[in-house]
Scaffold this motif. Structure first.
Motif, PDB file in Angstrom:
ATOM      1  N   ASP A  55       0.812  -1.229   0.000  1.00 11.47           N
ATOM      2  CA  ASP A  55       0.000   0.000   0.000  1.00 11.47           C
ATOM      3  C   ASP A  55       0.839   1.270   0.000  1.00 11.47           C
ATOM      4  N   LEU A  56       2.151   1.150  -0.241  1.00  9.58           N
ATOM      5  CA  LEU A  56       3.068   2.291  -0.320  1.00  9.58           C
ATOM      6  C   LEU A  56       3.324   2.930   1.040  1.00  9.58           C
ATOM      7  N   GLN A  57       2.900   2.271   2.129  1.00  3.79           N
ATOM      8  CA  GLN A  57       3.203   2.842   3.450  1.00  3.79           C
ATOM      9  C   GLN A  57       4.677   2.629   3.797  1.00  3.79           C
ATOM     10  N   ASN A  58       5.277   1.548   3.275  1.00  7.19           N
ATOM     11  CA  ASN A  58       6.720   1.315   3.447  1.00  7.19           C
ATOM     12  C   ASN A  58       7.440   1.772   2.183  1.00  7.19           C
ATOM     13  N   PRO A  59       8.296   2.789   2.278  1.00  6.21           N
ATOM     14  CA  PRO A  59       8.958   3.295   1.070  1.00  6.21           C
ATOM     15  C   PRO A  59      10.044   2.332   0.572  1.00  6.21           C
ATOM     16  N   PRO A  60       9.988   1.936  -0.714  1.00  4.71           N
ATOM     17  CA  PRO A  60      10.998   1.046  -1.287  1.00  4.71           C
ATOM     18  C   PRO A  60      12.405   1.653  -1.203  1.00  4.71           C
ATOM     19  N   GLN A  61      12.479   2.981  -1.087  1.00  2.00           N
ATOM     20  CA  GLN A  61      13.784   3.638  -0.992  1.00  2.00           C
ATOM     21  C   GLN A  61      14.564   3.192   0.237  1.00  2.00           C
ATOM     22  N   ASP A  62      13.866   2.688   1.245  1.00  3.03           N
ATOM     23  CA  ASP A  62      14.536   2.295   2.485  1.00  3.03           C
ATOM     24  C   ASP A  62      15.126   0.889   2.436  1.00  3.03           C
ATOM     25  N   ILE A  63      14.858   0.143   1.352  1.00  7.08           N
ATOM     26  CA  ILE A  63      15.385  -1.228   1.269  1.00  7.08           C
ATOM     27  C   ILE A  63      16.905  -1.218   1.384  1.00  7.08           C
ATOM     28  N   GLY A  64      17.522  -0.217   0.747  1.00  8.43           N
ATOM     29  CA  GLY A  64      18.987  -0.088   0.799  1.00  8.43           C
ATOM     30  C   GLY A  64      19.498   0.035   2.228  1.00  8.43           C
ATOM     31  N   LEU A  65      18.756   0.773   3.077  1.00  6.82           N
ATOM     32  CA  LEU A  65      19.161   0.959   4.477  1.00  6.82           C
ATOM     33  C   LEU A  65      19.205  -0.390   5.199  1.00  6.82           C
ATOM     34  N   LEU A  66      18.172  -1.213   4.939  1.00  7.26           N
ATOM     35  CA  LEU A  66      18.125  -2.527   5.588  1.00  7.26           C
ATOM     36  C   LEU A  66      19.320  -3.371   5.151  1.00  7.26           C
ATOM     37  N   LEU A  67      19.622  -3.321   3.842  1.00  3.19           N
ATOM     38  CA  LEU A  67      20.729  -4.142   3.334  1.00  3.19           C
ATOM     39  C   LEU A  67      22.060  -3.684   3.929  1.00  3.19           C
ATOM     40  N   ASP A  68      22.240  -2.359   4.068  1.00  4.52           N
ATOM     41  CA  ASP A  68      23.480  -1.839   4.661  1.00  4.52           C
ATOM     42  C   ASP A  68      23.662  -2.365   6.081  1.00  4.52           C
ATOM     43  N   GLU A  69      22.553  -2.357   6.827  1.00  3.14           N
ATOM     44  CA  GLU A  69      22.618  -2.828   8.215  1.00  3.14           C
ATOM     45  C   GLU A  69      22.920  -4.322   8.237  1.00  3.14           C
ATOM     46  N   MET A  70      22.309  -5.035   7.313  1.00  5.55           N
ATOM     47  CA  MET A  70      22.512  -6.479   7.245  1.00  5.55           C
ATOM     48  C   MET A  70      23.977  -6.821   6.959  1.00  5.55           C
ATOM     49  N   ALA A  71      24.605  -5.969   6.163  1.00  4.24           N
ATOM     50  CA  ALA A  71      26.008  -6.208   5.789  1.00  4.24           C
ATOM     51  C   ALA A  71      26.908  -6.168   7.021  1.00  4.24           C
ATOM     52  N   LYS A  72      26.418  -5.592   8.121  1.00  7.76           N
ATOM     53  CA  LYS A  72      27.215  -5.558   9.352  1.00  7.76           C
ATOM     54  C   LYS A  72      27.225  -6.902  10.058  1.00  7.76           C
ATOM     55  N   GLY A  73      26.492  -7.874   9.512  1.00  9.36           N
ATOM     56  CA  GLY A  73      26.552  -9.222  10.088  1.00  9.36           C
ATOM     57  C   GLY A  73      25.278  -9.692  10.762  1.00  9.36           C
ATOM     58  N   TYR A  74      24.161  -9.008  10.489  1.00 10.51           N
ATOM     59  CA  TYR A  74      22.894  -9.443  11.088  1.00 10.51           C
ATOM     60  C   TYR A  74      22.162 -10.426  10.182  1.00 10.51           C
ATOM     61  N   ASP A  75      21.316 -11.251  10.774  1.00  8.41           N
ATOM     62  CA  ASP A  75      20.517 -12.203  10.000  1.00  8.41           C
ATOM     63  C   ASP A  75      19.128 -11.645   9.719  1.00  8.41           C
ATOM     64  N   VAL A  76      18.664 -10.784  10.622  1.00  6.69           N
ATOM     65  CA  VAL A  76      17.351 -10.166  10.461  1.00  6.69           C
ATOM     66  C   VAL A  76      17.490  -8.682  10.769  1.00  6.69           C
ATOM     67  N   VAL A  77      16.990  -7.829   9.886  1.00  2.00           N
ATOM     68  CA  VAL A  77      16.957  -6.396  10.183  1.00  2.00           C
ATOM     69  C   VAL A  77      15.507  -5.940  10.069  1.00  2.00           C
ATOM     70  N   SER A  78      14.993  -5.398  11.160  1.00  2.00           N
ATOM     71  CA  SER A  78      13.592  -5.048  11.232  1.00  2.00           C
ATOM     72  C   SER A  78      13.432  -3.534  11.152  1.00  2.00           C
ATOM     73  N   GLY A  79      12.467  -3.074  10.379  1.00  2.00           N
ATOM     74  CA  GLY A  79      12.214  -1.642  10.278  1.00  2.00           C
ATOM     75  C   GLY A  79      11.439  -1.137  11.492  1.00  2.00           C
ATOM     76  N   TRP A  80      11.723   0.092  11.861  1.00  4.77           N
ATOM     77  CA  TRP A  80      11.013   0.715  12.982  1.00  4.77           C
ATOM     78  C   TRP A  80      10.404   2.008  12.459  1.00  4.77           C
ATOM     79  N   ARG A  81       9.053   2.030  12.401  1.00  6.13           N
ATOM     80  CA  ARG A  81       8.363   3.221  11.885  1.00  6.13           C
ATOM     81  C   ARG A  81       8.338   4.268  12.990  1.00  6.13           C
ATOM     82  N   LYS A  82       9.468   4.975  13.116  1.00  9.16           N
ATOM     83  CA  LYS A  82       9.642   5.895  14.239  1.00  9.16           C
ATOM     84  C   LYS A  82       8.614   7.021  14.166  1.00  9.16           C
ATOM     85  N   LYS A  83       8.400   7.560  12.965  1.00 10.84           N
ATOM     86  CA  LYS A  83       7.344   8.577  12.789  1.00 10.84           C
ATOM     87  C   LYS A  83       6.224   7.919  12.005  1.00 10.84           C
ATOM     88  N   ARG A  84       5.357   7.244  12.727  1.00 12.09           N
ATOM     89  CA  ARG A  84       4.350   6.443  12.052  1.00 12.09           C
ATOM     90  C   ARG A  84       3.133   7.280  11.684  1.00 12.09           C
TER      91      ARG A  84
END
Ligand code: UDP
Ligand code: MG
Length: 306
Positions: free
Chosen positions: A103-132
């Protein structure tokens, strides 16, 4: 320069459940393509049509006809978001799987952020809608309560279990069986399997088209599944420890009642058959025996499981 071809192994799978989102799909697809093409990864997009009754199926058919990287799964009826995600995980080939809402509530532009965090060695990176961007009373408040409850009970502390925008290593999802409302508990379930879980803030927009598919009654389903997940995580391999404990407590209660019963008789000469403690003791003995038997039955099931 050569572009990466379809033959190279898929590195990234985007899994999106879709239920009656005809107004959002084309826009979502365009934004996704735009963001994913910038990542320089060989990717696939898997859209699961969860029995939509609007024009979603036709739009998906049309889009996937022109794009080999877009794959669609059509459910015969509405099975729910968890089932849709589970089907997506099953077909996903990428080493990393990212889920988001259609429904476009999660911006596809943020996928890169998750991947960057994952590259630090995590198996799961969860988004936090800080300003929901959702209504406070019907959405954010119940969600705040649910998040602190889930964090406390599962021991995996996240601010936002409900955010669909999450990234997973494919291997970590292999042994997770999803049903009910369980997709939101994947961080807890995987952490139980030894996964390293991280959480990062992501953006969140208000719903532009269509309506939310959930109301307040989701809260109850989530709570029931929370009890289930907690049980699976702590006691699934030793049911007698759980049910047996309740059974023994009940039997101990029965012993106390009986002692009280005899005490009244000896001290005050109270008639035993007229004393409510007798009935309490009988009830507690029945409950105790039932629970211990339930634990033993559970143990037999666990043997089959093993
Ligand atoms: N969804 C689905 N099946 C359902 C309900 C929802 O596939 O039975 C999808 C829906 O199309 C959306 C996502 O799950 O992509 C989240 O749903 P929604 O946006 O309604 O939830 P909310 O954001 O309001 O919590
Ligand atoms: Mg939504």
């Amino acid at each position: 320069m050569f572009k990466k071809t379809v033959q190279t192994p898929i590195e990234l799978s985007i899994v999106i459940p879709v239920y009656n989102e005809e107004e959002s799909i084309r826009l979502l697809y365009a934004e996704l393509k735009d963001s994913l093409d910038k990542l320089d990864k060989n990717y696939e997009i898997i859209l699961i049509n969860d029995g939509s009754k609007d024009g979603t199926a036709e739009i998906l058919k049309e889009l996937s006809a022109q794009d080999k990287q877009l794959k669609t799964i059509n459910f015969t009826r509405n099975f729910g978001q968890t089932a849709a995600m589970s089907a997506g995980f099953h077909y996903a080939q990428g080493d990393i799987i990212v889920t988001l809402d259609a429904d476009l509530q999660n911006p596809p532009q943020d996928i890169g952020l998750l991947l960057d965090e994952m590259a630090k060695g995590y198996d799961v990176v969860s988004g936090w809608r800080k300003k929901r961007n959702d209504p406070f009373l019907s959405r954010r408040l119940p969600s705040m309560i649910a998040n602190s409850l889930i964090s406390k009970i599962t021991g995996v502390k996240l601010h936002d279990y409900g955010c669909t925008l999450k990234a997973y290593k494919k291997d970590i999802l292999k042994d997770i069986h999803l049903y009910g409302e369980m997709h939101r508990f994947i961080p807890a379930l995987t952490s139980w399997m030894g996964a390293r879980v991280a959480e990062i803030p992501v953006s969140h927009s208000a719903r532009k088209f269509g309506t939310s598919k959930y109301g307040l009654n989701r809260t109850f389903r989530v709570i029931l599944d929370l009890i289930n997940v907690k049980f699976l995580i702590t006691y699934s391999t030793r049911p007698i420890q759980f049910f047996g404990k309740i059974g023994l407590l009940s039997l101990a209660g029965a012993a106390l009642s009986l002692a009280g019963l005899v005490g009244y008789k000896l001290l005050y000469g109270t008639d035993m058959t007229g004393n409510p403690l007798l009935y309490l003791a009988i009830l507690l003995i029945l409950i105790g025996v039932q629970f211990i038997t339930l634990g033993l039955l559970g143990e037999i099931n666990i043997r089959i499981y093993h």
